[in-house]
Design a protein around this motif. Structure first.
Motif, PDB file in Angstrom:
ATOM      1  N   ALA A 144       0.841  -1.202   0.000  1.00 25.61           N
ATOM      2  CA  ALA A 144       0.000   0.000   0.000  1.00 25.61           C
ATOM      3  C   ALA A 144       0.873   1.248   0.000  1.00 25.61           C
ATOM      4  CB  ALA A 144      -0.928  -0.006   1.213  1.00 25.61           C
ATOM      5  N   GLY A 145       1.928   1.236   0.810  1.00 20.40           N
ATOM      6  CA  GLY A 145       2.817   2.396   0.865  1.00 20.40           C
ATOM      7  C   GLY A 145       3.443   2.686  -0.488  1.00 20.40           C
TER       8      GLY A 145
ATOM      9  N   VAL C  97      -6.188   0.816  -3.902  1.00 15.72           N
ATOM     10  CA  VAL C  97      -6.888   0.054  -2.864  1.00 15.72           C
ATOM     11  C   VAL C  97      -6.618  -1.420  -3.105  1.00 15.72           C
ATOM     12  CG1 VAL C  97      -9.107  -0.400  -1.752  1.00 15.72           C
ATOM     13  CG2 VAL C  97      -8.740   1.776  -2.931  1.00 15.72           C
ATOM     14  N   ILE C  98      -6.207  -2.144  -2.053  1.00 14.95           N
ATOM     15  CA  ILE C  98      -5.941  -3.573  -2.225  1.00 14.95           C
ATOM     16  C   ILE C  98      -6.787  -4.399  -1.265  1.00 14.95           C
ATOM     17  CG2 ILE C  98      -3.632  -3.347  -3.157  1.00 14.95           C
ATOM     18  CD1 ILE C  98      -2.515  -3.732  -0.382  1.00 14.95           C
ATOM     19  N   GLN C  99      -6.890  -5.682  -1.591  1.00  9.37           N
ATOM     20  CA  GLN C  99      -7.754  -6.565  -0.809  1.00  9.37           C
ATOM     21  C   GLN C  99      -7.352  -6.597   0.665  1.00  9.37           C
ATOM     22  OE1 GLN C  99      -8.065 -10.558  -2.297  1.00  9.37           O
ATOM     23  NE2 GLN C  99      -8.972 -11.317  -0.434  1.00  9.37           N
ATOM     24  N   GLN C 158     -11.936  -1.415   5.570  1.00  8.00           N
ATOM     25  CA  GLN C 158     -12.004  -1.396   4.119  1.00  8.00           C
ATOM     26  C   GLN C 158     -12.474  -0.018   3.624  1.00  8.00           C
ATOM     27  OE1 GLN C 158     -10.738  -2.202   1.196  1.00  8.00           O
ATOM     28  NE2 GLN C 158     -10.941  -4.319   1.875  1.00  8.00           N
ATOM     29  N   ARG C 159     -13.440   0.571   4.340  1.00  5.06           N
ATOM     30  CA  ARG C 159     -13.890   1.915   3.967  1.00  5.06           C
ATOM     31  C   ARG C 159     -12.751   2.923   4.098  1.00  5.06           C
ATOM     32  NH1 ARG C 159     -18.243  -0.071   6.951  1.00  5.06           N
ATOM     33  NH2 ARG C 159     -20.229  -0.117   5.833  1.00  5.06           N
ATOM     34  N   VAL C 160     -11.973   2.768   5.190  1.00  3.38           N
ATOM     35  CA  VAL C 160     -10.846   3.681   5.384  1.00  3.38           C
ATOM     36  C   VAL C 160      -9.842   3.514   4.246  1.00  3.38           C
ATOM     37  CG1 VAL C 160      -8.889   4.241   6.882  1.00  3.38           C
ATOM     38  CG2 VAL C 160     -11.121   3.788   7.882  1.00  3.38           C
ATOM     39  N   GLY C 161      -9.654   2.253   3.797  1.00  5.34           N
ATOM     40  CA  GLY C 161      -8.761   2.013   2.666  1.00  5.34           C
ATOM     41  C   GLY C 161      -9.197   2.804   1.441  1.00  5.34           C
ATOM     42  N   VAL C 162     -10.493   2.844   1.200  1.00  9.34           N
ATOM     43  CA  VAL C 162     -11.018   3.606   0.059  1.00  9.34           C
ATOM     44  C   VAL C 162     -10.810   5.101   0.292  1.00  9.34           C
ATOM     45  CG1 VAL C 162     -13.104   4.208  -1.227  1.00  9.34           C
ATOM     46  CG2 VAL C 162     -12.684   1.824  -0.593  1.00  9.34           C
ATOM     47  N   PRO C 178     -11.045  -5.155  -3.925  1.00  5.93           N
ATOM     48  CA  PRO C 178     -11.128  -4.344  -2.701  1.00  5.93           C
ATOM     49  C   PRO C 178     -12.114  -4.899  -1.678  1.00  5.93           C
ATOM     50  CG  PRO C 178     -12.281  -3.271  -4.497  1.00  5.93           C
ATOM     51  CD  PRO C 178     -11.554  -4.435  -5.098  1.00  5.93           C
ATOM     52  N   PHE C 179     -13.097  -5.665  -2.137  1.00  2.00           N
ATOM     53  CA  PHE C 179     -14.085  -6.175  -1.170  1.00  2.00           C
ATOM     54  C   PHE C 179     -13.960  -7.688  -1.017  1.00  2.00           C
ATOM     55  CE2 PHE C 179     -16.257  -2.613  -3.541  1.00  2.00           C
ATOM     56  CZ  PHE C 179     -15.849  -1.639  -2.644  1.00  2.00           C
TER      57      PHE C 179
END
Lengths: 246, 247, 395
Positions: A144-145, C97-99, C158-162, C178-179
């Motif tokens: 992610a980073g 965004v990743i899983q 997951q929402r924060v990831g988005v 992502p989900f």
């Protein structure tokens, strides 16, 4: 042992002459630990204790700096890591007393030799823990980073290193406590410290029990004190580990 | 204290070649009369060093390993195992031997007991942690196919915990060998005698003792590392290699 | 979810993305991971890369922000080749965004969201304000900004990831399953929330999934990939379902593709039939006359508000006037906003040929039958009649 001491103490109160004679007797007979004598002569333990603290402090600090340097190097060039681990591991295997003496012809008697040897020991523990800490950083956080546009350097200092902090402090804790113990052997490199109290003033001076017990007690107390400080530091420096899911 | 000031004029090479010479050929004592050094005396001290270390390690393993494995299997006594491990690191080996001399006495038996006490913490902690870290799913699966608790330990937990357990044994072995070096203080003549009795053996003996002790530790470490490879199941080895390759 | 106007105004301009014969070949591999992939994704569209595992869809996506280096070919975002950009700079302009989410465990939620703003040098106050704004946008309490990731549920994380991916207003977002790590119920909720968000934000999105249903639900366009990173078909969901390019795609979209097609539309999207209408009290003679040649051979009684009361039987029609209580119930009565698949299911369950369809006020709008649906599925309309992902019925 303690009971015998306590029964002597009230008699000695307020009477300087008897007190001195009791202490002298105690030292003379060497049957037990002469706590009064030790307290009256507390100043003679100050400089060995400070020397000991210096040996531990400098070697752990130097070990941390060098281990961080090694970990930065081996992070960029992965093939260095097994080499570093093997080298520090071999040095760590050499019994400390032997390492002190092996360095004598090279760096001479004294504090320098002791510091070199102690630093080499801390290196293995600290470097191994940094490596473990970095390896435990979740891959997803690294991905992610990078995916958000961190450079390798930013990723290393902003994500990987901070996440390795708990492991690094755990390493420093083990290294410090071990070094407090190992540094007693620095007396064989002529570097003083609490080993001087235990060995020179104790074992060599006709097994003087008071010196042996006081020297050992200060060393153990020092180790425990460091341990407590590190537990506090761990809490302070990794707040995200203290949280519980709600 | 009576440790050498080391002749500052002597080169590093001279010092080490003198030490090697001390190991291979006997010479006159620094003080009065008698011969010191040479392979005969080295072998004598080495033998004492090895057997007293081996005995202490064997007893420490025999006493501690079952307790560590049992606690790990039960998952209880973690505080105890960790506290003993920490205490082991905090007690200086010099202090242990000195206290023993001062309050218990000298001699082979006392030294052996002191050495085996020193070996206990790493063996106990690593046995506990090693068993504890075994994949709980594997343990559940073992129970699921009908293994008794003893079989779970013997066939699943112990084999999987070999690397960690052996790590503890190696640490203990090195600590025991290192501490046996100062055993001559308590009247047991190990290789450390060359180091501690400088008056008798001189600079060359001191350095020779250091070299011999270092070599002994390295050889024992290598042997135990080899033993660990032999004892570690192949699947566990492959798993570790795969994990390393992934990292 | 409330979408603040601020977020709408600030939204970065969506850019088109074009893969031009983009190829990835790993050294030592016997075939390409991605082979000459060409895709044009219009600005503001969601393009879903879908295929079995190992088909190279994630590799293809990661080439767009150079997490994977392109071996041959090019990818152009807006009018600039990604090969001309420094990877770090490029990635800061593309949401990611990743899983596994990959939140930084040692930083608070607000700090996590403010990662890219921090990297591109926003001042602290602006980054903080942006984090709070995004927390609101994704429907989380601003107080959660002080928490650490370990204190949030999987769905919240997951929402924060988005939100983190949206922080610096990227025009393009990459979303890799992502989900995928969320349970089915929460996944559907997150998908719906995201589609609502996208309706306002209008980002260009590359979305990777292995789940064809998710692809059909989320995609304006779907790129079906097969092993070796080769494109099997690039089409809208309707086209993919109704005209699979080959056997591979047909198998991949599944035997129930007609039903999946129906899930993409509402009853109102289709031309309904009309039944002869009969007002209560009207002379049955007039009604009988209307039945000749009608699309639906039954008359439907309605009240004064044009709400359906029931189907008139022969017995009803033999009376003088249309009765207030016809013999046959009108059920099932369908709403024109219903998802077509659900309407079909209602029809089949009730074992009736025809069902009245009403509008939002309950007034008769037409009649739906199984025949209409099957005719629709074989018509050209089924290929073209389509909503964008953000406007589709949320199943």
């Amino acid at each position: 042992m303690v009971g015998a001491l306590v029964s002597v103490v009230p008699l000695a109160q307020g009477d300087g002459f008897f007190r001195e004679r009791d202490e002298a007797d105690c030292v003379q007979s060497n049957d037990t630990v002469c706590l009064d004598w030790a307290l009256d002569n507390a100043d003679r333990y100050v400089s060995p204790t400070l020397e000991h603290l210096l040996l531990v402090g400098v070697s752990v600090a130097a070990g941390l700096v060098i281990a961080l340097g090694l970990s930065v190097l081996s992070h960029r060039r992965r093939w260095l890591m097994p080499a570093f681990l093997a080298t520090t591991g071999v040095i760590y295997t050499i019994p400390s007393i032997a390492l002190f003496l092996l360095l004598l012809p090279i760096s001479g008697r004294g504090t320098t030799t002791a510091l070199i040897a102690l630093t080499l020991y801390t290196l293995q523990i600290i470097y191994r823990n940094i490596v473990t800490g970095l390896a435990n950083v979740p891959d997803a956080a690294k991905d992610a980073g990078r995916g958000m546009g961190m450079t390798d350097r930013q990723l290393f200092w902003r994500v990987e290193m901070p996440l390795a902090v708990p492991e690094i402090i755990a390493g420093l804790r083990i290294a410090t406590v071990s070094t407090v113990a190992i540094a007693t052997l620095a007396v064989f490199a002529g570097a003083g410290g609490l080993g001087d109290v235990i060995y020179t003033e104790g074992v060599q001076a006709g097994v003087f029990k008071t010196a042996i017990v006081v020297g050992s007690a200060i060393a153990i107390a020092m180790a425990i004190a460091f341990d407590v400080v590190y537990i506090g530091a761990q809490r302070l420096l990794s707040p995200w580990r203290q949280v519980r899911p709600v | 204290m009576s440790v050498s000031a080391f002749n500052p004029q002597a080169s590093v090479f001279d010092s080490f070649s003198g030490a090697v010479d001390f190991i291979f050929s006997p010479r006159d004592e620094v003080g009065v009369g008698g011969e010191v050094g040479g392979l005969g005396q080295v072998a004598e001290f080495l033998w004492t060093h090895v057997w007293i270390s081996a005995l202490a390690l064997a007893v420490a393993v025999a006493l501690t390993l079952p307790i560590g494995v049992y606690l790990g299997h039960r998952g209880s006594g973690e505080l105890l195992a960790v506290a003993i491990g920490n205490a082991g690191r905090a007690i200086p080996e010099l202090a242990l031997i000195a206290l023993m001399i001062a309050f218990v006495g000298v001699g082979v038996l006392n030294v052996t007991i002191a050495l085996l006490i020193l070996g206990i913490p790493p063996i106990l902690t690593n046995a506990f942690v090693g068993i504890r870290q075994v994949d709980r799913d594997a343990v559940e699966a073992a129970r699921g196919v009908g293994m008794t608790e003893f079989e779970v330990i013997a066939r699943v937990e112990l084999p999987l915990a070999v690397p960690t357990i052996m790590g503890g044994v190696r640490t203990a072995a090195i600590a025991i060998i290192a501490t046996a070096t100062i055993a001559p203080l308590a009247g047991v003549l190990t290789l450390g005698d060359f180091i501690l009795n400088f008056n008798v053996y001189g600079d060359d003996g001191l350095l020779a003792g250091a070299i011999l002790v270092a070599l002994l530790a390295l050889v024992v470490e290598l042997l135990l590392a080899g033993l660990q490879r032999l004892l570690t199941p192949r699947g566990v080895m492959l798993q570790r290699e795969a994990a390393r390759a992934a990292a | 979810m409330e979408v603040g106007t601020a977020a709408r105004q600030e939204a970065g301009e969506a850019l088109s993305v074009e893969f031009r014969e983009a190829t990835k070949r790993y050294p030592g591999a016997d075939r390409d991971a991605v082979e000459r992939l060409s895709l044009e994704i219009p600005a503001g569209d969601i393009c879903v890369l879908v295929g079995p595992s190992g088909c190279g869809k994630t590799t293809a996506m990661r080439m767009a922000n150079r997490m994977v280096e392109i071996t041959e070919g090019d990818i152009v975002i807006g009018d600039r080749s990604v090969r001309d950009r420094s990877p770090a700079e490029l990635r800061r302009e593309i949401g990611y965004v990743i899983q596994q989410i990959g939140l930084f465990p040692h930083r608070t939620i607000a700090q996590n969201i403010a990662t890219v703003p921090g990297l591109i040098g926003w001042d602290r106050a602006r980054a903080e304000a942006r984090a709070i704004e995004l927390l609101e946008l994704i429907g989380l309490e601003p107080e959660l900004g002080e928490r650490y990731p370990a204190q949030l549920s999987g769905g919240q994380q997951q929402r924060v990831g988005v939100a983190r991916a949206l922080a610096a207003n990227p025009g393009v977002m990459l979303m890799d399953e992502p989900f995928g790590a969320v349970d089915p119920i929460n996944r559907e909720r997150l998908q719906n929330e995201f589609l609502r968000l996208q309706a306002d934000l209008g980002k260009t999105i590359l979305f990777v999934t292995h789940d064809i249903d998710e692809a059909i639900k989320m995609g304006d366009r779907i790129a079906v990939m097969r092993i070796g990173g080769r494109l099997a078909q690039y089409a809208t969901p309707a086209e993919l379902l109704m005209a699979p390019a080959d056997g591979f795609v047909e198998d991949f979209v599944g035997a129930d593709r007609a039903l999946k097609r129906l899930a993409l539309m509402r009853v109102s999207d289709i031309d309904l039939w009309q039944a002869p209408l009969a007002h209560v009290g009207q002379a049955t003679g007039e009604v009988r006359a209307k039945l000749h040649g009608a699309e639906v051979p039954y008359a439907l009684a309605i009240d004064s508000e044009r709400r359906p009361l029931g189907w008139l039987s022969d017995a009803d029609l033999r009376q003088e006037t249309v009765p207030a209580r016809p013999d046959t119930s009108p059920d099932p009565v369908l709403d024109e906003r219903d998802v077509m698949r659900d309407a079909l299911s209602d029809l089949l369950q009730a074992e009736t040929r025809y069902a009245p369809v009403v509008d939002g006020e309950g007034r008769i709008a037409g009649v739906l039958s199984v025949e209409i649906i099957s005719e629709f599925l074989t018509s050209d309309e089924a290929l073209t009649e389509e909503h964008s992902a953000a406007e589709r019925p949320l199943g």
